[in-house]
Design a protein around this motif. Structure first.
Motif, PDB file in Angstrom:
ATOM      1  N   UNK A   3      45.149  19.738  30.103  1.00  0.00           N
ATOM      2  CA  UNK A   3      44.634  21.038  30.417  1.00  0.00           C
ATOM      3  C   UNK A   3      44.109  22.046  29.531  1.00  0.00           C
ATOM      4  N   UNK A   4      43.123  22.623  29.701  1.00  0.00           N
ATOM      5  CA  UNK A   4      42.795  23.764  29.062  1.00  0.00           C
ATOM      6  C   UNK A   4      42.925  25.117  29.895  1.00  0.00           C
ATOM      7  N   UNK A   5      43.868  25.987  29.738  1.00  0.00           N
ATOM      8  CA  UNK A   5      43.628  27.140  30.667  1.00  0.00           C
ATOM      9  C   UNK A   5      42.631  28.219  29.987  1.00  0.00           C
ATOM     10  N   UNK A   6      41.687  28.391  30.786  1.00  0.00           N
ATOM     11  CA  UNK A   6      40.368  29.062  30.017  1.00  0.00           C
ATOM     12  C   UNK A   6      40.684  30.800  30.334  1.00  0.00           C
ATOM     13  N   UNK A   7      41.835  31.050  30.681  1.00  0.00           N
ATOM     14  CA  UNK A   7      41.930  32.656  30.918  1.00  0.00           C
ATOM     15  C   UNK A   7      43.501  32.828  30.933  1.00  0.00           C
ATOM     16  N   UNK A   8      44.066  32.976  29.828  1.00  0.00           N
ATOM     17  CA  UNK A   8      45.551  33.455  30.059  1.00  0.00           C
ATOM     18  C   UNK A   8      45.928  34.492  28.875  1.00  0.00           C
ATOM     19  N   UNK A   9      46.948  35.367  29.198  1.00  0.00           N
ATOM     20  CA  UNK A   9      47.030  36.595  28.398  1.00  0.00           C
ATOM     21  C   UNK A   9      48.645  36.122  27.709  1.00  0.00           C
ATOM     22  N   UNK A  10      48.460  35.467  26.720  1.00  0.00           N
ATOM     23  CA  UNK A  10      49.805  34.768  26.242  1.00  0.00           C
ATOM     24  C   UNK A  10      50.708  36.003  25.322  1.00  0.00           C
TER      25      UNK A  10
END
Ligand code: ZN
Length: 283
Positions: A3-10
């Motif tokens: 999985x590649x999460x293309x939008x997440x504010x870690x």
């Protein structure tokens, strides 16, 4: 499932999240610069934030075997604050850094003239720096917001295949599907899209140029909803290759257009988190 999460504010998430994400198959993320909830009062706050997005956060992600890249921009909401707008002059310096794979999030929040100017100006920066653009669409008055977004994108001259229009739903997907832009969907626990609704859209519109993200941030959100969507796809009869396309190959292809996506050794086993002083950045 990779999985590649293309939008997440870690930046807004904990190490527990990184641990659970890595266990669920998340091997790479892109963290767009965004609004932190608390208004910034000076450009210096952006400098520290951008430095953290390209320095500290990739280091933190790496401890869990997650590859981290960022997008950098003046976000739509703070484009309305005169104290923040001078950050536009700083962006060129950041857009050339390693690990910055797009200009974003840009676009509309309330569709004001100040947002118009910041949006068009930052699309021009994307063209000038040969980077893709990640475009946020408003949560209120969504259809009108997406129509206006697409008009500004068309006027900017950026190639549609280098634009990701995000936070779409059943209504707005129709407006974007035939423009050549990529389509982003944020899967949320209560509002926005859910895994079953996303599966229905994939059945109707196919998997091409479709991206799924958790958009997890400081609000009620869940970084594992990418994985839940992949599982819902399999249950609905999609193949593992379909899931891999949506959750891995599509984001790789989109952000790969920056020429700066580094996924070397991403299959290597995650380092064990010992919690010692080196892994804590020496503090
Ligand atoms: Zn976001």
């Amino acid at each position: 499932m990779r999985i590649f999460d293309p939008h997440i504010h870690m930046t807004s998430r904990t190490t527990d999240d990184y641990e659970r994400m890595a266990a669920a198959g998340v091997r790479a993320v892109v963290e767009p610069a965004f609004w932190l909830g608390q208004p910034r009062t000076s450009v210096a706050s952006f400098v520290d934030y951008f430095d953290s997005l390209i320095g500290w956060e990739p280091f933190r992600a790496g401890q869990f075997g997650v590859r981290h890249h960022a997008t950098v921009a003046l976000n739509p909401k703070e484009a309305n604050d005169p104290r923040c707008r001078p950050v536009l002059d700083l962006l060129p310096r950041y857009l050339d850094k390693d690990g910055v794979v797009a200009v974003g999030e840009i676009g509309y929040d309330s569709m004001t003239p100040d947002e118009d100017a910041a949006f068009a100006g930052q699309l021009a920066l994307a063209v000038a720096h040969d980077l893709p653009a990640l475009v946020h669409t408003p949560h209120r008055d969504k259809a009108r917001g997406v129509e206006r977004t697409l008009a500004v994108v068309a006027e900017s001259g950026i190639e549609p295949g280098r634009v990701l229009v995000d936070h779409l739903n059943e209504i707005t997907v129709k407006l974007v599907r035939d423009t050549g832009c990529w389509l982003g969907f944020s899967i949320y626990p209560e509002t926005k899209m859910s895994p079953p609704r996303m599966v229905e859209l994939l059945k109707t519109y196919g998997t091409e140029r479709m991206l799924v993200n958790s958009a997890a941030d400081w609000g009620h959100s869940d970084p594992l909803l990418t994985r839940a969507t992949g599982e819902a796809m399999l249950l609905a009869g999609f193949t593992e290759d379909d899931v891999d396309r949506v959750l891995w190959r599509n984001p790789v292809e989109f952000y790969g257009q920056s020429g700066k996506l580094d996924l070397s050794d991403v299959d290597a086993p995650a380092p064990t988190f010992a919690g010692n002083s080196i892994l804590r950045g020496g503090s």
